[in-house]
Design a protein around this motif. Structure first.
Motif, PDB file in Angstrom:
ATOM      1  N   ARG A  30      36.235  30.461  41.019  1.00 58.16           N
ATOM      2  CA  ARG A  30      36.354  29.505  39.916  1.00 58.16           C
ATOM      3  C   ARG A  30      35.090  28.653  39.796  1.00 58.16           C
ATOM      4  O   ARG A  30      34.616  28.382  38.697  1.00 58.16           O
ATOM      5  N   LYS A 113      50.345  36.596  52.687  1.00 57.31           N
ATOM      6  CA  LYS A 113      49.404  36.062  51.703  1.00 57.31           C
ATOM      7  C   LYS A 113      48.678  34.838  52.269  1.00 57.31           C
ATOM      8  O   LYS A 113      47.450  34.715  52.137  1.00 57.31           O
ATOM      9  N   GLN A 117      44.630  34.440  53.118  1.00 57.46           N
ATOM     10  CA  GLN A 117      43.828  33.364  52.539  1.00 57.46           C
ATOM     11  C   GLN A 117      43.150  32.538  53.629  1.00 57.46           C
ATOM     12  O   GLN A 117      41.999  32.137  53.490  1.00 57.46           O
ATOM     13  N   TYR A 124      40.210  37.152  49.782  1.00 55.39           N
ATOM     14  CA  TYR A 124      41.287  36.621  48.942  1.00 55.39           C
ATOM     15  C   TYR A 124      40.713  36.187  47.593  1.00 55.39           C
ATOM     16  O   TYR A 124      41.224  36.539  46.531  1.00 55.39           O
ATOM     17  N   ASP A 125      39.624  35.433  47.651  1.00 59.41           N
ATOM     18  CA  ASP A 125      39.000  34.898  46.452  1.00 59.41           C
ATOM     19  C   ASP A 125      38.485  36.008  45.539  1.00 59.41           C
ATOM     20  O   ASP A 125      38.656  35.946  44.321  1.00 59.41           O
ATOM     21  N   TYR A 127      39.529  39.162  45.222  1.00 62.10           N
ATOM     22  CA  TYR A 127      40.620  39.874  44.547  1.00 62.10           C
ATOM     23  C   TYR A 127      41.387  38.974  43.588  1.00 62.10           C
ATOM     24  O   TYR A 127      41.770  39.411  42.508  1.00 62.10           O
ATOM     25  N   GLU A 128      41.589  37.711  43.958  1.00 64.55           N
ATOM     26  CA  GLU A 128      42.286  36.792  43.066  1.00 64.55           C
ATOM     27  C   GLU A 128      41.500  36.620  41.765  1.00 64.55           C
ATOM     28  O   GLU A 128      42.057  36.652  40.668  1.00 64.55           O
ATOM     29  N   LYS A 131      41.520  40.178  39.826  1.00 65.20           N
ATOM     30  CA  LYS A 131      42.833  40.638  39.342  1.00 65.20           C
ATOM     31  C   LYS A 131      43.495  39.648  38.379  1.00 65.20           C
ATOM     32  O   LYS A 131      44.384  40.033  37.622  1.00 65.20           O
ATOM     33  N   ASP A 133      45.931  37.305  36.645  1.00 58.98           N
ATOM     34  CA  ASP A 133      47.390  37.150  36.677  1.00 58.98           C
ATOM     35  C   ASP A 133      48.091  38.276  37.429  1.00 58.98           C
ATOM     36  O   ASP A 133      49.242  38.135  37.827  1.00 58.98           O
ATOM     37  N   PHE A 135      47.137  39.459  40.306  1.00 59.55           N
ATOM     38  CA  PHE A 135      46.803  39.385  41.735  1.00 59.55           C
ATOM     39  C   PHE A 135      48.025  39.445  42.638  1.00 59.55           C
ATOM     40  O   PHE A 135      48.083  40.248  43.561  1.00 59.55           O
ATOM     41  N   ASP A 136      49.024  38.599  42.392  1.00 60.58           N
ATOM     42  CA  ASP A 136      50.208  38.569  43.264  1.00 60.58           C
ATOM     43  C   ASP A 136      50.934  39.904  43.267  1.00 60.58           C
ATOM     44  O   ASP A 136      51.357  40.375  44.324  1.00 60.58           O
ATOM     45  N   LEU A 139      48.751  42.329  45.331  1.00 58.22           N
ATOM     46  CA  LEU A 139      48.771  42.045  46.764  1.00 58.22           C
ATOM     47  C   LEU A 139      50.127  42.364  47.379  1.00 58.22           C
ATOM     48  O   LEU A 139      50.203  42.937  48.469  1.00 58.22           O
TER      49      LEU A 139
END
Length: 148
Positions: A30, A113, A117, A124-125, A127-128, A131, A133, A135-136, A139
């Motif tokens: 971000r 998860k 992280q 984690y960052d 792929y988040e 991906k 929305d 992502f979850d 994963l």
């Protein structure tokens, strides 16, 4: 007593340096995205170099896209980024298996998860950010499919 010369602070240079640092921070997609957007607003000779690096090498597709858009606005021609096929991080499955094995047998997806992280914020960052929305869902499917 000699008078010392006061050197004016170049605020544009300071802002550029801070944004360049943020654009290269690997564990916060971000912050990188925001830095790329803000860099495109600066009038600085080296902005295009930083944006080119992000457009060509960032592991997160939305950041590569944003850097590409900023370069286009500046009139700099670069190839349009493409979404990376396959794994974004080499050996991701092996890494996730190791994390899953380190948890109690009856652990939850949320435990997994959180440990990912904590242990590998960079992974984690990445792929988040890539991906979004999804992502979850991605994963959780990965976690469910891992053999330990």
């Amino acid at each position: 007593m000699e008078e010392q010369e006061v050197v004016p602070v170049n605020e544009e240079q300071l802002k550029y340096e801070a944004l360049k640092k943020s654009a290269n921070r690997t564990s916060n997609w971000r912050e990188r995205l925001q830095a790329v957007e803000e860099l495109g607003q600066l009038d600085h000779d080296q902005v295009a170099d930083v944006l080119k690096a992000r457009a060509q090498n960032d592991s997160v597709f939305p950041i590569r896209e944003a850097a590409y858009r900023q370069l286009q606005k500046m009139g700099v021609s670069v190839p349009q980024p493409k979404r990376q096929e396959g794994d974004l991080v080499k050996g991701i499955t092996k890494l996730l298996v190791r994390i899953k094995k380190s948890l109690p047998r009856d652990h939850s997806y949320e435990d997994f998860k959180a440990k990912l992280q904590k242990m590998r914020v960079d992974v984690y960052d990445t792929y988040e950010g890539d991906k979004g929305d999804e992502f979850d869902t991605w994963l959780e499917q990965k976690w469910a499919s891992l053999r330990t």
